[in-house]
Design a protein around this motif. Sequence first.
Motif, mmCIF file in Angstrom:
data_model
loop_
_atom_site.group_PDB
_atom_site.id
_atom_site.type_symbol
_atom_site.label_atom_id
_atom_site.label_comp_id
_atom_site.label_asym_id
_atom_site.label_seq_id
_atom_site.Cartn_x
_atom_site.Cartn_y
_atom_site.Cartn_z
ATOM 1 N N SER A 193 -10.680 -15.183 6.406
ATOM 2 C CA SER A 193 -9.778 -14.981 7.536
ATOM 3 C C SER A 193 -9.395 -13.519 7.562
ATOM 4 N N ARG A 194 -9.113 -13.027 8.763
ATOM 5 C CA ARG A 194 -8.815 -11.609 8.895
ATOM 6 C C ARG A 194 -7.449 -11.306 8.297
ATOM 7 N N ARG A 195 -7.420 -10.227 7.543
ATOM 8 C CA ARG A 195 -6.184 -9.681 7.003
ATOM 9 C C ARG A 195 -6.186 -8.173 7.181
ATOM 10 N N ASP A 196 -5.043 -7.645 7.611
ATOM 11 C CA ASP A 196 -4.863 -6.206 7.782
ATOM 12 C C ASP A 196 -3.550 -5.802 7.130
ATOM 13 N N TYR A 197 -3.614 -4.853 6.216
ATOM 14 C CA TYR A 197 -2.405 -4.347 5.578
ATOM 15 C C TYR A 197 -2.339 -2.835 5.767
ATOM 16 N N TRP A 198 -1.098 -2.341 5.923
ATOM 17 C CA TRP A 198 -0.892 -0.909 6.180
ATOM 18 C C TRP A 198 0.119 -0.328 5.205
ATOM 19 N N GLY A 199 -0.080 0.929 4.864
ATOM 20 C CA GLY A 199 0.907 1.673 4.116
ATOM 21 C C GLY A 199 1.917 2.305 5.052
ATOM 22 N N GLN A 200 2.861 3.012 4.458
ATOM 23 C CA GLN A 200 3.961 3.599 5.233
ATOM 24 C C GLN A 200 3.610 4.983 5.767
ATOM 25 N N SER A 204 -3.721 9.704 -2.098
ATOM 26 C CA SER A 204 -3.962 8.486 -2.860
ATOM 27 C C SER A 204 -3.256 7.326 -2.179
ATOM 28 N N CYS A 205 -3.831 6.145 -2.342
ATOM 29 C CA CYS A 205 -3.211 4.926 -1.823
ATOM 30 C C CYS A 205 -3.335 3.862 -2.897
ATOM 31 N N ALA A 206 -2.207 3.508 -3.492
ATOM 32 C CA ALA A 206 -2.175 2.496 -4.546
ATOM 33 C C ALA A 206 -1.881 1.138 -3.932
ATOM 34 N N ALA A 207 -2.734 0.170 -4.212
ATOM 35 C CA ALA A 207 -2.630 -1.157 -3.619
ATOM 36 C C ALA A 207 -2.194 -2.187 -4.647
ATOM 37 N N SER A 208 -1.466 -3.182 -4.175
ATOM 38 C CA SER A 208 -1.067 -4.287 -5.037
ATOM 39 C C SER A 208 -0.837 -5.526 -4.189
ATOM 40 N N GLY A 209 -0.963 -6.687 -4.824
ATOM 41 C CA GLY A 209 -0.647 -7.931 -4.142
ATOM 42 C C GLY A 209 -1.807 -8.620 -3.461
ATOM 43 N N ALA A 227 -5.974 -1.644 4.527
ATOM 44 C CA ALA A 227 -6.855 -2.579 3.820
ATOM 45 C C ALA A 227 -7.215 -3.700 4.784
ATOM 46 N N ARG A 228 -8.499 -4.043 4.869
ATOM 47 C CA ARG A 228 -8.939 -5.042 5.844
ATOM 48 C C ARG A 228 -9.955 -5.997 5.236
ATOM 49 N N ARG A 229 -9.774 -7.252 5.596
ATOM 50 C CA ARG A 229 -10.737 -8.295 5.224
ATOM 51 C C ARG A 229 -11.026 -9.123 6.460
ATOM 52 N N LEU A 230 -12.258 -9.507 6.673
ATOM 53 C CA LEU A 230 -12.608 -10.312 7.843
ATOM 54 C C LEU A 230 -12.834 -11.777 7.491
ATOM 55 N N LEU A 245 0.868 -1.152 0.000
ATOM 56 C CA LEU A 245 0.000 0.000 0.000
ATOM 57 C C LEU A 245 0.913 1.212 0.000
ATOM 58 N N VAL A 246 0.805 2.041 -1.013
ATOM 59 C CA VAL A 246 1.713 3.178 -1.155
ATOM 60 C C VAL A 246 0.893 4.460 -1.196
ATOM 61 N N GLU A 247 1.028 5.260 -0.125
ATOM 62 C CA GLU A 247 0.322 6.532 -0.046
ATOM 63 C C GLU A 247 1.122 7.635 -0.732
#
Length: 118
Positions: free
Chosen positions: A103-110, A20-25, A97-100, A3-5
């Motif tokens: 299974s729960r996933r949490d991703y953060w940008g810098q 802006s936050c560009a997501a990948s992966g 970015a979050r998904r429940l 996640l790149v802000e």
Amino acid sequence: VQLVESGGGLVQPGGSLRLSCAASGFTFSSYSMRWYRQAPGKEREWVATSTSASGSTDYLDSVKGRFTISRDNAKNTVYLQMNSLRPEDTAVYYCNARRLFPSRRDYWGQGTQVTVSS
């Protein structure tokens, strides 16, 4: 996963910025997207959400009517339009970015720095 802000900077009170936050992966459209912020000496606080399913939005009371979160699933990007900025909006802004399920996933940008000052 990335996640790149971008889009932060120095702005005068009353001004505007668009983050802006560009997501990948990962499958962007399956995740709810959020913006958080952390001011110096304070805990990180939630600012806005865009859900994955309906695209509905929600905001911190202090930014309602001034900030708008939006997403472009084709570009895997989430935005935060910030208008009528105040000095108290000064913080590092983070994309989440979050998904429940399944299974729960949490991703953060810098993070990207936003400074509101005259």
